[in-house]
Design an enzyme around this catalytic site. Sequence first.
Site, PDB file in Angstrom:
ATOM      1  N   GLY A  34       0.616  -1.152   0.128  1.00 36.98           N
ATOM      2  CA  GLY A  34      -0.062   0.071   0.003  1.00 36.98           C
ATOM      3  C   GLY A  34       0.776   1.185  -0.145  1.00 36.98           C
ATOM      4  O   GLY A  34       1.837   1.386  -0.531  1.00 36.98           O
ATOM      5  N   ASP A 242       8.293  -9.775  -1.277  1.00 40.38           N
ATOM      6  CA  ASP A 242       6.838  -9.064  -1.195  1.00 40.38           C
ATOM      7  C   ASP A 242       6.074  -9.485  -2.531  1.00 40.38           C
ATOM      8  O   ASP A 242       4.737  -9.022  -2.662  1.00 40.38           O
ATOM      9  CB  ASP A 242       6.946  -7.621  -1.489  1.00 40.38           C
ATOM     10  CG  ASP A 242       7.993  -7.013  -2.289  1.00 40.38           C
ATOM     11  OD1 ASP A 242       8.985  -7.785  -2.569  1.00 40.38           O
ATOM     12  OD2 ASP A 242       7.802  -5.855  -2.655  1.00 40.38           O
TER      13      ASP A 242
END
Length: 332
Positions: A34, A242
């Site tokens: 985010g 990630d």
Amino acid sequence: MSRQHRMSNQVLDKLISGYMATEQQVYAFGWQGGEPTLMGLDFFRRVTDLQQKHGRPGSVISNGLQTNGTLLDDTFARHLHDYKFLVGVSLDGPADVHDHYRKRINGIGTHADVLRGIVCLRRNDVEFNILTLVNSANVTKGREIYRYLSDMGFAFHQYIPCVEFDESGAPQPWSISGEEWGEFLCAVFDEWYESDTRRVSVRLFDSILSYLVDGVRNICHMCGNCNQYFLIEHNGDVYPCDFFVEPDLNLGNVADHTWEEFLSSEKYHEFGLRKSAMAERCADCAFMRYCMGDCPKHRMSGNVSELCPGWKQFFVHSLPRFEELAGSIEVG
């Protein structure tokens, strides 16, 4: 009920105190989302307070923040300056290009807001670079984007290919092809090589030169394995990358395990070996030592990167001039 993906003070404390109890030359933290600035300045004040509290005498602490820049103001920027954060700001080109995908919920583009954030960083002497996501809206505009960023005085560029697939394995509308990636890189390289080799830093180009000059691989996809870092989710769960936050790759939680346990985890090391699981033809490729089969995230068919045609085009086009540049660099 909405899910709040916000890291609690308890998880943050455990994360930082546990990591800084290990033996490191540099304690490196990368804050991403985010959008990490949604956590607010108080969160990052707590980050630096905890780092100072748990840091060893003489220890070096490095913080990186990747942001869209829209929430930055002078107070935030002063904190980033005071604690020597390196900030990566997402900017995909001029307004008409950037705003194609990067819009607010009301449909208004964010380009002007990003530039306001960058003004705050500059006014407060915060080190920053530009992160450009190369997507279907800007992939044909390599020269234009490079020139725009350079003319704006941005001397540090990173170009990131957008390669995303749906559940059936088909490319998403915003994704790029290997051929498009090659054309984009060649266009950027030509603009850079013409007059900017000593003035503008392009991360990929710097990494190729670093390898040619001293044999160091300092960018993830050029390394020989995928044991490069850990990803920590807001709840303290730890993953090896990630791009691969998947249930079967959960290594545990910072509340229950030490960093030594994460580092020695069999699951972590098995993940690292994914890099070497590439197509047989890669071993005979003249450019293997530069791309190392690319990121496993980009491999969808036969363990070959979707970007392979583009990497080959780029290396054919640029390597002779990279080798010439490498020969002109004095190693002290």
